[in-house]
Design a protein around this motif. Structure first.
Motif, mmCIF file in Angstrom:
data_model
loop_
_atom_site.group_PDB
_atom_site.id
_atom_site.type_symbol
_atom_site.label_atom_id
_atom_site.label_comp_id
_atom_site.label_asym_id
_atom_site.label_seq_id
_atom_site.Cartn_x
_atom_site.Cartn_y
_atom_site.Cartn_z
ATOM 1 N N TYR A 109 -5.937 -7.353 2.977
ATOM 2 C CA TYR A 109 -5.417 -7.255 1.611
ATOM 3 C C TYR A 109 -4.835 -8.607 1.186
ATOM 4 O O TYR A 109 -5.145 -9.121 0.112
ATOM 5 N N ASP A 110 -4.018 -9.197 2.046
ATOM 6 C CA ASP A 110 -3.419 -10.500 1.721
ATOM 7 C C ASP A 110 -4.503 -11.553 1.513
ATOM 8 O O ASP A 110 -4.397 -12.405 0.642
ATOM 9 N N ALA A 111 -5.549 -11.488 2.321
ATOM 10 C CA ALA A 111 -6.616 -12.494 2.215
ATOM 11 C C ALA A 111 -7.472 -12.286 0.965
ATOM 12 O O ALA A 111 -7.812 -13.254 0.275
ATOM 13 N N PHE A 112 -7.806 -11.040 0.627
ATOM 14 C CA PHE A 112 -8.792 -10.802 -0.443
ATOM 15 C C PHE A 112 -8.178 -10.625 -1.823
ATOM 16 O O PHE A 112 -8.882 -10.773 -2.827
ATOM 17 N N VAL A 120 -10.269 -2.012 -4.634
ATOM 18 C CA VAL A 120 -10.280 -0.628 -4.127
ATOM 19 C C VAL A 120 -10.304 -0.707 -2.602
ATOM 20 O O VAL A 120 -10.883 -1.643 -2.035
ATOM 21 N N ILE A 121 -9.690 0.269 -1.990
ATOM 22 C CA ILE A 121 -9.620 0.297 -0.524
ATOM 23 C C ILE A 121 -10.392 1.511 -0.021
ATOM 24 O O ILE A 121 -10.221 2.626 -0.534
ATOM 25 N N GLY A 122 -11.267 1.274 0.948
ATOM 26 C CA GLY A 122 -12.017 2.372 1.566
ATOM 27 C C GLY A 122 -11.685 2.427 3.046
ATOM 28 O O GLY A 122 -11.822 1.430 3.754
ATOM 29 N N VAL A 123 -11.221 3.579 3.496
ATOM 30 C CA VAL A 123 -10.912 3.764 4.920
ATOM 31 C C VAL A 123 -12.085 4.523 5.542
ATOM 32 O O VAL A 123 -12.418 5.625 5.098
ATOM 33 N N THR A 124 -12.718 3.906 6.545
ATOM 34 C CA THR A 124 -13.907 4.495 7.184
ATOM 35 C C THR A 124 -13.573 5.041 8.576
ATOM 36 O O THR A 124 -12.469 4.855 9.073
ATOM 37 N N GLN A 139 1.607 5.590 2.613
ATOM 38 C CA GLN A 139 2.937 5.040 2.917
ATOM 39 C C GLN A 139 2.906 3.510 2.780
ATOM 40 O O GLN A 139 3.836 2.894 2.260
ATOM 41 N N TRP A 140 1.816 2.913 3.239
ATOM 42 C CA TRP A 140 1.671 1.456 3.103
ATOM 43 C C TRP A 140 1.611 1.064 1.629
ATOM 44 O O TRP A 140 2.274 0.132 1.187
ATOM 45 N N MET A 141 0.803 1.812 0.869
ATOM 46 C CA MET A 141 0.611 1.502 -0.551
ATOM 47 C C MET A 141 1.937 1.571 -1.320
ATOM 48 O O MET A 141 2.191 0.746 -2.201
ATOM 49 N N LYS A 146 1.809 -3.289 -6.142
ATOM 50 C CA LYS A 146 0.771 -2.753 -7.036
ATOM 51 C C LYS A 146 0.072 -1.594 -6.341
ATOM 52 O O LYS A 146 -0.130 -1.651 -5.126
ATOM 53 N N LEU A 147 -0.318 -0.578 -7.116
ATOM 54 C CA LEU A 147 -1.065 0.530 -6.518
ATOM 55 C C LEU A 147 -2.556 0.283 -6.705
ATOM 56 O O LEU A 147 -2.988 -0.199 -7.750
#
Ligand SMILES: Nc1nc2c(ncn2[C@@H]2O[C@H](COP(=O)(O)OP(=O)(O)OP(=O)(O)O)[C@@H](O)[C@H]2O)c(=O)[nH]1
Ligand SMILES: [Mg+2]
Length: 180
Positions: A109-112, A120-124, A139-141, A146-147
């Motif tokens: 997240y910090d890098a991109f 958008v975040i996708g958890v696989t 919890q992290w979000m 920002k959401l």
């Protein structure tokens, strides 16, 4: 103002499914740079991206998207700005079965987020580790400034990737219409 060609960059952890996602939805033969994975301590898979993936997709409303994949391995992080600069949105994919997915999420997240504020975040791989609590991501979000939309997906499923991209493009177009 609505653009009709979007550059979207895919970043995230090794083996999360960036190349798979692009392969799954691309309408053209994907240009890929897979090589033998020598970092088997991080991930067992035989091949890994060492440069760029490139594919193209068209959404239902005719919007065309250029899909740009990056290598997950940090030793190829010099490729990230080469691939990511000029992107209008970023898809961050995180492997839920990795040893510390939240640390991975924070890192990518910090890098991109440097390339685009539309994320958008996708958890696989949620199917692989059923006993790990999914709420760690919300919890992290909640701790971020920002959401961002977050989906539990399978990178092999076309509908999952399309849902993420449609959400991202809708977010981008709302912003463009407000300024345009
Ligand atoms: N079980 C399971 N497998 C998945 C899922 N999503 C993707 N995969 C598999 O996980 C692997 C992902 O590999 P890649 O697409 O090469 O991953 P990548 O993110 O491009 O990895 P690097 O290029 O090495 O950074 C593939 O074998 C996919 O078939 C999922 O949700 N569940
Ligand atoms: Mg890859």
């Amino acid at each position: 103002m609505i653009l009709h060609q979007y550059k979207i960059v895919f970043g995230g952890s090794i083996g999360a499914g960036k190349s798979t996602a692009i392969q799954t939805i691309s309408e053209i033969d994907v240009i890929s740079t897979e090589a033998k994975n020598t970092d088997t301590s991080t991930h067992q898979k035989p091949q890994t991206t060492v440069g760029i993936d490139y594919g193209e997709a068209t959404l239902d409303d005719g919007v065309k998207i250029g899909l740009y994949g990056t290598p997950g391995q940090q030793r190829f992080d010099f490729m990230w700005p080469m691939v990511g600069l000029g992107a209008i949105g970023a898809v961050i994919l995180i492997d839920h079965s990795a040893s510390n997915p939240i640390q991975d999420l924070q890192f990518y997240y910090d890098a991109f987020k440097a390339f685009s504020s539309h994320i958008v975040i996708g958890v696989t791989h949620v199917d692989v580790v059923k006993d790990r609590d999914n709420r760690i991501y919300q919890q992290w979000m909640a701790k971020q400034d920002k959401l961002h939309p977050l989906f539990f997906i399978d990178a092999r499923q076309k509908k999952d990737i399309l849902l993420m991209l449609e959400t991202l493009i809708a977010k981008i177009e709302v912003k463009l219409e407000n300024v345009g």
